[in-house]
Design an enzyme around this catalytic site. Structure first.
Site, PDB file in Angstrom:
ATOM      1  N   ASP A   1       0.986  -1.049  -0.053  1.00  0.00           N
ATOM      2  CA  ASP A   1       0.172  -0.025  -0.144  1.00  0.00           C
ATOM      3  C   ASP A   1       0.939   1.180  -0.057  1.00  0.00           C
ATOM      4  O   ASP A   1       1.998   1.115   0.466  1.00  0.00           O
ATOM      5  CB  ASP A   1      -0.920   0.003   1.241  1.00  0.00           C
ATOM      6  CG  ASP A   1      -2.050   0.735   0.949  1.00  0.00           C
ATOM      7  OD1 ASP A   1      -2.120   2.058   0.728  1.00  0.00           O
ATOM      8  OD2 ASP A   1      -3.201   0.146   1.008  1.00  0.00           O
TER       9      ASP A   1
ATOM     10  N   TYR B   1     -14.630   6.905 -12.733  1.00  0.00           N
ATOM     11  CA  TYR B   1     -14.629   5.671 -11.942  1.00  0.00           C
ATOM     12  C   TYR B   1     -15.396   4.616 -12.840  1.00  0.00           C
ATOM     13  O   TYR B   1     -15.029   3.567 -12.897  1.00  0.00           O
ATOM     14  CB  TYR B   1     -15.385   5.724 -10.554  1.00  0.00           C
ATOM     15  CG  TYR B   1     -15.453   4.515  -9.640  1.00  0.00           C
ATOM     16  CD1 TYR B   1     -14.117   4.310  -9.100  1.00  0.00           C
ATOM     17  CD2 TYR B   1     -16.536   3.827  -9.637  1.00  0.00           C
ATOM     18  CE1 TYR B   1     -14.169   3.265  -8.372  1.00  0.00           C
ATOM     19  CE2 TYR B   1     -16.450   2.672  -8.609  1.00  0.00           C
ATOM     20  CZ  TYR B   1     -15.194   2.294  -8.022  1.00  0.00           C
ATOM     21  OH  TYR B   1     -15.079   1.320  -7.270  1.00  0.00           O
TER      22      TYR B   1
ATOM     23  N   LYS C   1     -13.258   1.370 -14.276  1.00  0.00           N
ATOM     24  CA  LYS C   1     -13.599   0.067 -13.634  1.00  0.00           C
ATOM     25  C   LYS C   1     -14.232  -0.904 -14.919  1.00  0.00           C
ATOM     26  O   LYS C   1     -13.986  -2.062 -14.746  1.00  0.00           O
ATOM     27  CB  LYS C   1     -14.719  -0.103 -12.641  1.00  0.00           C
ATOM     28  CG  LYS C   1     -14.229   0.671 -11.303  1.00  0.00           C
ATOM     29  CD  LYS C   1     -13.160  -0.278 -10.752  1.00  0.00           C
ATOM     30  CE  LYS C   1     -12.782   0.040  -9.515  1.00  0.00           C
ATOM     31  NZ  LYS C   1     -11.494  -0.694  -8.939  1.00  0.00           N
TER      32      LYS C   1
ATOM     33  N   THR D   1     -16.438   0.187   3.787  1.00  0.00           N
ATOM     34  CA  THR D   1     -14.890   0.283   3.758  1.00  0.00           C
ATOM     35  C   THR D   1     -14.843   1.819   4.205  1.00  0.00           C
ATOM     36  O   THR D   1     -15.499   2.527   4.004  1.00  0.00           O
ATOM     37  CB  THR D   1     -14.322  -0.294   2.330  1.00  0.00           C
ATOM     38  OG1 THR D   1     -14.699   0.644   1.452  1.00  0.00           O
ATOM     39  CG2 THR D   1     -14.650  -1.552   1.818  1.00  0.00           C
TER      40      THR D   1
END
Length: 239
Positions: free
Chosen positions: A36, A146, A150, A181
């Site tokens: 990360d 986005y 995707k 999340t």
């Protein structure tokens, strides 16, 4: 021990889906390199080694995979999970945000697959799992960049699956619906409520529910599965 003796690299592993994947895979016997650009939210369990990785950097990818090969001699599984989101519609989208979205969510997947495939071809085996989204297959208003990236991840996965199917490399995509999340917690509450209300199961998914889907695709149980889209969305796309 569904991943016993497998070496795994997970991106975006500091929190959310990536963290859940990392923990589950380690508990299932894998040696996991959790990468990360940020530090993990909590300590990882045994069997996990943290790596700093900016997925937009060719140099970072090359160094990370080289370090894994130096330590373990192989790379069996790549989970391309790192990602960001932006909400602007087409007419509001600035070039800076467009390019950043492509860099992280699309170019990051390309660079990861490229490095992994180079190793996996020599091994004659490997599994790549790319995290796309239900917004890679369907659309809502706004979030133009986005949706674009995707959708690209969805088709990039299929292309790689077809290209390397005879070389022992499997490539599949996972398409989460609304998952609880840090990414979605940072969104406007009314937006989250709207998506959850439109989900037949009427709740948010949990990161571990995505992690179990990834586990299947990473394991030898899915040895005849490539080019597939695993939708985990509480029934959203079935409508």
């Amino acid at each position: 021990m569904r991943l016993k003796n497998k070496v795994v690299l997970v991106t975006g592993a500091a929190s959310g889906i990536g963290y859940a994947v990392t923990e589950l895979f380690a508990k299932e016997g894998a040696t996991v390199f959790a990468s990360d650009i940020a530090d993990p939210v909590t300590a990882y369990c045994e069997g996990v080694e943290a790596l700093k990785l900016d997925v937009t950097s060719e140099e970072d990818w090359s160094s990370a995979v080289a370090a894994i090969i130096d330590k373990q001699g192989r790379l069996d599984v790549l989970i391309n999970n790192a990602g960001i989101i932006a909400y602007e519609g087409l007419d509001e989208l600035e070039m800076k945000e467009w390019l950043q979205m492509i860099a992280v969510d699309q170019t990051g997947v390309f660079l990861g697959m490229r490095e992994a495939v180079r190793v996996m071809r020599r091994q004659g085996a490997g599994s790549i799992v790319n995290i796309s989204s239900i917004w890679g297959s369907a659309a809502v208003a706004g979030a133009h960049a986005y949706h674009a990236v995707k959708g690209a991840v969805r088709n990039m996965s299929k292309n790689a699956a077809m290209t390397y199917a005879t070389q022992g490399i499997r490539v599949n995509s996972v398409h989460p619906g609304f998952i609880d999340t840090p990414l979605t917690q940072a969104q406007a509450a009314d937006l989250n409520d709207q998506v959850i209300d439109s989900t037949p199961m009427k709740r948010a998914g949990k990161p571990i529910e995505i992690a179990y889907g990834c586990l299947y695709l990473a394991s030898d149980e899915s040895s005849y599965v490539t080019g597939a889209e695993l939708v985990i969305d509480g029934g959203y796309l079935a409508q």
